[in-house]
Design an enzyme around this catalytic site. Structure first.
Site, PDB file in Angstrom:
ATOM      1  N   ASN A   1      -1.107   4.197   4.799  1.00 24.21           N
ATOM      2  CA  ASN A   1       0.295   3.759   4.950  1.00 24.21           C
ATOM      3  C   ASN A   1       0.383   2.691   6.320  1.00 24.21           C
ATOM      4  O   ASN A   1       0.725   1.598   6.039  1.00 24.21           O
ATOM      5  CB  ASN A   1       1.109   5.180   5.262  1.00 24.21           C
ATOM      6  CG  ASN A   1       2.386   5.058   5.603  1.00 24.21           C
ATOM      7  OD1 ASN A   1       2.927   3.627   5.565  1.00 24.21           O
ATOM      8  ND2 ASN A   1       3.132   6.017   5.836  1.00 24.21           N
ATOM      9  N   ASP A   2       0.050   3.413   7.403  1.00 23.78           N
ATOM     10  CA  ASP A   2       0.270   2.469   8.542  1.00 23.78           C
ATOM     11  C   ASP A   2      -0.658   0.903   8.565  1.00 23.78           C
ATOM     12  O   ASP A   2      -0.040   0.039   9.252  1.00 23.78           O
ATOM     13  CB  ASP A   2      -0.068   3.096  10.031  1.00 23.78           C
ATOM     14  CG  ASP A   2       0.775   4.378  10.220  1.00 23.78           C
ATOM     15  OD1 ASP A   2       2.034   4.354   9.663  1.00 23.78           O
ATOM     16  OD2 ASP A   2       0.724   5.222  10.862  1.00 23.78           O
ATOM     17  N   VAL A   3      -1.639   1.076   7.847  1.00 25.29           N
ATOM     18  CA  VAL A   3      -2.597  -0.004   8.064  1.00 25.29           C
ATOM     19  C   VAL A   3      -1.944  -1.141   7.211  1.00 25.29           C
ATOM     20  O   VAL A   3      -2.651  -2.171   6.991  1.00 25.29           O
ATOM     21  CB  VAL A   3      -3.961   0.212   7.548  1.00 25.29           C
ATOM     22  CG1 VAL A   3      -4.776   1.388   8.625  1.00 25.29           C
ATOM     23  CG2 VAL A   3      -4.043   0.816   6.246  1.00 25.29           C
ATOM     24  N   THR A   4      -0.902  -0.954   6.323  1.00 27.07           N
ATOM     25  CA  THR A   4      -0.396  -1.744   5.542  1.00 27.07           C
ATOM     26  C   THR A   4       1.024  -2.406   5.875  1.00 27.07           C
ATOM     27  O   THR A   4       1.622  -3.252   5.295  1.00 27.07           O
ATOM     28  CB  THR A   4      -0.355  -1.253   3.855  1.00 27.07           C
ATOM     29  OG1 THR A   4       0.756  -0.233   4.141  1.00 27.07           O
ATOM     30  CG2 THR A   4      -1.460  -0.872   3.400  1.00 27.07           C
TER      31      THR A   4
ATOM     32  N   ALA B   1       1.758   7.310  12.552  1.00 31.19           N
ATOM     33  CA  ALA B   1       2.246   6.670  13.951  1.00 31.19           C
ATOM     34  C   ALA B   1       3.750   7.049  13.911  1.00 31.19           C
ATOM     35  O   ALA B   1       4.279   6.715  14.907  1.00 31.19           O
ATOM     36  CB  ALA B   1       1.987   5.369  13.931  1.00 31.19           C
TER      37      ALA B   1
END
Lengths: 464, 102
Positions: A393-396, A434
């Protein structure tokens, strides 16, 4: 065996350990590297027996305890599922820490056996080295236990913070230094025990405020600590194999921590001080309900992929949780039969420990030359037809590139949004760790697939 | 003036940190998990201290407080040594290249 000869053999085993790490520079040489490591260990243990020479009756007990530990270790190594690797490594760290503490206690109680002077009159240098080894070992132990509990889910992954946390930690750290000083000046065993107790407590307090997704940093950091603890004991025992190994492991863990922090664009201290993600949730949840998302099912996803010529898969922690790696691999096999080019994109902090995703994909028989790191593959998203995001999720999140207000601004992210279409497998719309909403969900070319990662992947395969 | 042997050990230590630094940077990111498990295994070379501690008891009393801690440390380190190397081996076996015939 003379002391000089055994010192040379310890040096040999130290060199073999260096070669063991060196072997990991590529998968082809890695197995040989592991063999060097085992050889180094056998040499070190054999030389220790030979240098003591006088085995007496204790020898048989040493073997018994060695065997007990060995059997437990071997059993765990064969039984453990690959998805549980972060927990396993955290657990192993705690054992190194505890072993360092025990050796230090033993050396403190019986310094004659280690040539460190006599009880109550231990050489100053040895005492300092011993205290450092014991304190760092204790911190490693209790810290790793907390990391283990958090990773196992026995303890909540949410950061636990309380008022006055940082001053308290600072006081404890200072007290460790004072206690070491008192221990050295009085040689009183009381200070030694208090030092140990306080170190156990600080290890606990240091890890408690750090959240679940920061675990890659924590595990690397504890890896580093376990090395420094071993080095401290190595100085006490005047053993070069232990000093070399301690230094290797210490710097290895430090480098991994650095890589992980860079992957999140956060400073090491920011992570260590903890509490990240606890406050963001409330602000971002206000306006997210109104935005429309495109909701799809397995058939739509299969249709999109069938008509694609290249697909990039972005796995994350969710894939590990759902144990979806094998199902994913089957889906990719089917895609490949249809002449579709498939590659995998791994973000440095995907998962709960460094390299977590790579191991899971390797377990599912994905060839490692189809798996790429962020820098290697990020330009390819623009030319790919479909990005299949599974459990990440956050890494995209493109917000890291566009919104300076965002807490993850500046974090390197995978340019998933540049793909012609994006398939996003997720259980719900909830924000990632996050606590930040992912803009990708609401993009025109994004199709959300709300389901368990494993089940969805299997369904897509059926529809291909 | 004679140099304290401690200085030599310190030299080994510092140089090893540098070796570690360069060696670990050359480790490919896809092998970072095996790197952690193998560093786990090799740091358990602390078992040499545990063995010395365990064998320190005299023939009348093999078990005294000091040696008991030694014996316990032997078991803990052995769990790590066997577990660490074997699980690393298991992981590394899985890393395979693409088959040519595909």
């Amino acid at each position: 065996m003379s002391a000089n000869l055994s010192a040379i053999f310890y040096l040999v085993s130290g060199v073999l350990f260096i070669l063991a790490l060196r072997g990991l520079s590529s998968p082809e040489t890695s197995r040989q590297g592991n063999f060097f490591g085992i050889l180094g260990m056998i040499i070190a243990i054999t030389v220790t027996f030979l240098s003591i020479g006088n085995f007496s009756n204790g020898f048989i007990y040493v073997l018994i305890f060695l065997l007990i530990g060995g059997l437990i270790g071997a059993f765990i190594a064969y039984k453990i599922p690959m998805t549980a690797m972060p927990e396993l490594v955290a657990g192993f760290h705690s054992l190194v820490g505890l072993a360092a503490v025990f050796v230090a206690i033993s050396a403190f109680l019986n310094p004659e056996a280690f040539n460190l002077g006599t009880s109550g009159n231990i050489k100053l240098g040895s005492l300092i080295e011993m205290s450092i080894g014991a304190a760092v070992g204790a911190i490693t132990f209790s810290g790793s236990i907390i990391a283990f509990l958090k990773l196992q889910g026995i303890m909540s992954g949410a950061p636990i913070t309380f008022k006055g946390q940082h001053p308290l930690n600072a006081i404890i750290l200072i007290s460790i230094i004072i206690l070491t000083y008192l221990l050295c000046s009085t040689q009183s065993s009381n200070f030694f025990w208090i030092l140990l107790a306080v170190s156990f407590i600080i290890g606990f307090l240091l890890i408690v405020p750090i959240g679940g997704a920061d675990m890659p940093v924590v595990i690397s950091m504890l890896n580093s600590y376990s090395g420094w603890a071993a080095a401290g004991i190595g100085f006490t025992l005047e053993n070069s194999a232990l000093i070399i190994t301690g230094a290797l492991v210490g710097s290895s863990g430090a480098i991994l921590s650095y890589i992980m922090c860079k992957g999140m664009n956060r400073s090491f201290f920011n992570v260590i001080l903890g509490g990240f993600g606890a406050t963001e949730q409330s602000t971002s949840s206000v306006n997210k309900e109104q935005k429309p998302v495109k909701n799809g099912n397995a058939e739509d996803a299969a249709f999109l992929m069938k008509n694609a010529s290249s697909v990039i898969i972005v796995p994350g922690y969710g894939m590990a949780v759902a144990q979806a790696q094998h199902a994913l691999r089957e889906m990719v096999d089917t895609l490949k039969k249809n002449e579709i080019k498939v590659s995998y994109a791994i973000h440095p902090v995907a998962g709960r420990m460094p390299g977590h995703m790579n191991v899971l994909l390797a377990e599912a028989n994905v060839p490692y030359d189809e798996v790429f790191e962020l820098e290697e593959i990020n330009n390819d998203f623009a030319n790919a037809d479909v990005a299949f995001v599974i459990g990440a999720n956050d890494v995209t999140n493109p917000v890291a590139k566009t919104d300076p207000q965002s807490p993850i601004y500046g974090m390197p992210v995978l340019d998933v949004e540049k793909c012609k279409s994006v398939l996003f497998v997720k259980r719900s719309l909830s924000p990632g760790y996050a606590g930040i909403d992912n803009d990708l969900f609401y993009k025109e070319n994004t199709l959300m697939l709300f389901a368990d990662a494993k089940k969805m992947t299997e369904d897509i395969t059926k529809n291909l | 003036m004679e140099i304290d042997p401690f200085i030599f050990r310190l030299s080994i230590f510092i140089l090893s940190i540098f070796i570690g630094y360069y060696v670990v940077w050359s480790v490919t990111p896809s092998l970072h998990t095996p790197l952690m498990s193998v560093t786990n295994a090799i740091s358990s070379v602390i078992i040499v201290g545990a063995i010395i501690a365990g064998l320190a008891g005299n023939s009348q009393s093999i078990f005294n407080t000091s040696s008991i801690f030694g014996f316990l440390a032997i078991s803990l380190a052995a769990i790590n040594i066997f577990g660490g190397f074997l699980v690393t081996q298991r992981m590394l076996q899985m890393y395979k290249k693409k088959k040519k015939d595909k």
